[in-house]
Design a protein around this motif. Structure first.
Motif, PDB file in Angstrom:
ATOM      1  N   HIS A  78       0.843  -1.184   0.000  1.00  0.00           N
ATOM      2  CA  HIS A  78       0.000   0.000   0.000  1.00  0.00           C
ATOM      3  C   HIS A  78       0.883   1.240   0.000  1.00  0.00           C
ATOM      4  N   GLU A  79       0.283   2.374  -0.354  1.00  0.00           N
ATOM      5  CA  GLU A  79       0.977   3.649  -0.270  1.00  0.00           C
ATOM      6  C   GLU A  79       0.635   4.317   1.058  1.00  0.00           C
ATOM      7  N   ARG A  80       1.595   5.025   1.605  1.00  0.00           N
ATOM      8  CA  ARG A  80       1.383   5.707   2.875  1.00  0.00           C
ATOM      9  C   ARG A  80       2.099   7.053   2.871  1.00  0.00           C
ATOM     10  N   THR A  81       1.631   7.952   3.724  1.00  0.00           N
ATOM     11  CA  THR A  81       2.341   9.210   3.911  1.00  0.00           C
ATOM     12  C   THR A  81       3.439   8.994   4.941  1.00  0.00           C
ATOM     13  N   PRO A  82       4.411   9.901   5.002  1.00  0.00           N
ATOM     14  CA  PRO A  82       5.477   9.764   5.995  1.00  0.00           C
ATOM     15  C   PRO A  82       4.998  10.021   7.424  1.00  0.00           C
ATOM     16  N   TYR A  83       3.779  10.549   7.546  1.00  0.00           N
ATOM     17  CA  TYR A  83       3.250  10.915   8.853  1.00  0.00           C
ATOM     18  C   TYR A  83       2.197   9.898   9.283  1.00  0.00           C
ATOM     19  N   SER A  84       1.879   9.913  10.548  1.00  0.00           N
ATOM     20  CA  SER A  84       0.954   8.918  11.063  1.00  0.00           C
ATOM     21  C   SER A  84      -0.444   9.071  10.483  1.00  0.00           C
ATOM     22  N   SER A  85      -0.861  10.306  10.186  1.00  0.00           N
ATOM     23  CA  SER A  85      -2.165  10.515   9.556  1.00  0.00           C
ATOM     24  C   SER A  85      -2.116   9.959   8.142  1.00  0.00           C
ATOM     25  N   ARG A  86      -3.155   9.267   7.739  1.00  0.00           N
ATOM     26  CA  ARG A  86      -3.115   8.536   6.480  1.00  0.00           C
ATOM     27  C   ARG A  86      -3.080   9.446   5.256  1.00  0.00           C
ATOM     28  N   TYR A  87      -3.990  10.437   5.187  1.00  0.00           N
ATOM     29  CA  TYR A  87      -4.104  11.212   3.948  1.00  0.00           C
ATOM     30  C   TYR A  87      -3.825  12.700   4.129  1.00  0.00           C
ATOM     31  N   ASN A  88      -3.997  13.271   5.323  1.00  0.00           N
ATOM     32  CA  ASN A  88      -3.689  14.680   5.566  1.00  0.00           C
ATOM     33  C   ASN A  88      -4.375  15.599   4.561  1.00  0.00           C
ATOM     34  N   LEU A  89      -5.687  15.461   4.436  1.00  0.00           N
ATOM     35  CA  LEU A  89      -6.431  16.205   3.410  1.00  0.00           C
ATOM     36  C   LEU A  89      -6.511  17.684   3.707  1.00  0.00           C
ATOM     37  N   ASP A  90      -6.140  18.102   4.912  1.00  0.00           N
ATOM     38  CA  ASP A  90      -6.155  19.532   5.221  1.00  0.00           C
ATOM     39  C   ASP A  90      -4.982  20.261   4.585  1.00  0.00           C
ATOM     40  N   PHE A  91      -4.037  19.523   4.008  1.00  0.00           N
ATOM     41  CA  PHE A  91      -2.882  20.140   3.367  1.00  0.00           C
ATOM     42  C   PHE A  91      -3.052  20.088   1.849  1.00  0.00           C
ATOM     43  N   PRO A  92      -2.462  21.059   1.111  1.00  0.00           N
ATOM     44  CA  PRO A  92      -2.645  21.122  -0.350  1.00  0.00           C
ATOM     45  C   PRO A  92      -1.883  20.017  -1.069  1.00  0.00           C
ATOM     46  N   ASP A  93      -2.287  19.757  -2.288  1.00  0.00           N
ATOM     47  CA  ASP A  93      -1.553  18.815  -3.132  1.00  0.00           C
ATOM     48  C   ASP A  93      -0.101  19.252  -3.259  1.00  0.00           C
ATOM     49  N   GLY A  94       0.817  18.294  -3.248  1.00  0.00           N
ATOM     50  CA  GLY A  94       2.239  18.608  -3.358  1.00  0.00           C
ATOM     51  C   GLY A  94       2.916  18.868  -2.033  1.00  0.00           C
ATOM     52  N   HIS A  95       2.138  18.981  -0.966  1.00  0.00           N
ATOM     53  CA  HIS A  95       2.723  19.206   0.363  1.00  0.00           C
ATOM     54  C   HIS A  95       3.331  17.896   0.868  1.00  0.00           C
ATOM     55  N   PRO A  96       4.460  17.965   1.605  1.00  0.00           N
ATOM     56  CA  PRO A  96       5.063  16.727   2.108  1.00  0.00           C
ATOM     57  C   PRO A  96       4.114  15.844   2.907  1.00  0.00           C
ATOM     58  N   ARG A  97       3.152  16.443   3.592  1.00  0.00           N
ATOM     59  CA  ARG A  97       2.208  15.633   4.367  1.00  0.00           C
ATOM     60  C   ARG A  97       1.244  14.860   3.473  1.00  0.00           C
ATOM     61  N   ARG A  98       1.144  15.240   2.217  1.00  0.00           N
ATOM     62  CA  ARG A  98       0.277  14.526   1.284  1.00  0.00           C
ATOM     63  C   ARG A  98       1.055  13.538   0.427  1.00  0.00           C
ATOM     64  N   ALA A  99       2.388  13.544   0.544  1.00  0.00           N
ATOM     65  CA  ALA A  99       3.215  12.669  -0.289  1.00  0.00           C
ATOM     66  C   ALA A  99       2.928  11.208   0.031  1.00  0.00           C
ATOM     67  N   LEU A 100       2.835  10.387  -1.004  1.00  0.00           N
ATOM     68  CA  LEU A 100       2.576   8.962  -0.836  1.00  0.00           C
ATOM     69  C   LEU A 100       3.795   8.160  -1.302  1.00  0.00           C
TER      70      LEU A 100
END
Length: 276
Positions: A78-100
């Protein structure tokens, strides 16, 4: 979890290492000097490595135990973000928290291991817990009582990878059973963030391959690591041929105070890592 000392079997294969690393007598001058050295390494690099912490005989016995369970291993992809939150939808596309990033590997859980397994005995050995506690500098430290995740064995086949991620535990203890013949790189970025600054710019540069913050080490032998959430880490891309354990098996401690990234590249076939 009740304290349990190693059985005669583990004691026989581990005894020689206790002469060099006398953690069973943690208040001895030699053991306290070892604790101090490990803490210095963690403060500087978020990683501590101890050569020859376990004997080749012990490694081979532990690997044999795991080989007998490979057919019952689970698979994850599966794909995952580097952070514990799975998708981090509060951050814009291209943000490190949204990286998969891709996670693909096999694994065994604690309930699949025998209570008498050497691996279980080692990880549930009270002197080892106390040693880790002192290295991490905690007032108290308890082994997890989770019936599944107390010990997790990661089994990486050719092409498997472990994505960039921040560990969320105060400390993670790992042990490499079978390193890669080629490659075997473990990448991490120590202290890439802190409690005040998330350093998203630096993390984005790391993902783009333009950062000088990443440190790469080679998983060439047995290691034991304690991670304190202070590094971003990853492990990926395996390609290995089977061979008996080498003569040197370092023990590594990693600090994971939530501020560093880790990634790994055990470029090999079936490298096996155990986490607790």
């Amino acid at each position: 979890i009740r304290d349990r000392s190693p059985s005669r079997g583990l004691g026989d294969v581990y005894k020689r290492q206790l002469d060099a690393y006398p953690i069973q007598d943690i208040q001895s001058p030699t053991a306290q000097a070892l604790v101090a050295k490990c803490r210095q390494d963690l403060d500087k690099n978020a990683l501590c490595t101890l050569e020859d912490f376990v004997s080749p005989e012990a490694l081979m016995a532990m690997k044999t135990e795991i080989d007998g369970l490979l057919n019952s291993a689970y698979r994850a992809e599966h794909e995952r973000t580097p952070y514990s939150s799975r998708y981090n939808l509060d951050f814009p596309d291209g943000h490190p928290r949204r990286a998969l990033h891709l996670n693909r590997y096999g694994y065994l859980l604690y309930d699949q291991l025998k209570k008498t397994a050497l691996i279980s005995q080692l990880f549930e050995w009270a002197p080892l817990t106390e040693f880790v506690r002192q290295v991490l500098g905690f007032e108290t430290l308890y082994r997890t009582a989770d019936p599944y995740l107390s010990i997790v064995v990661n089994i990486m086949q050719p092409g498997d990878e472990l994505a960039w991620h921040f560990d969320t535990n105060d400390g993670v203890v790992s042990l490499m059973l079978q390193p890669a013949d080629e490659g075997g790189h473990f990448e991490y970025a120590p202290y890439i963030r802190d409690e005040v600054d998330e350093n998203y710019g630096g993390i984005q540069e790391l993902f783009e391959g333009s950062s000088s913050l990443a440190v790469s080490t080679s998983n060439r032998g047995w290691y034991f690591c304690v991670v304190q959430r202070s590094a971003l880490l990853s492990q990926s891309d395996t390609n290995r041929t089977n061979h008996p354990p080498e003569s040197k098996y370092p023990l590594q401690f990693r600090r994971t105070t939530g501020h560093g990234f880790f990634r790994g590249e055990p470029n090999g076939k079936d490298p096996t890592e155990i986490g607790c």
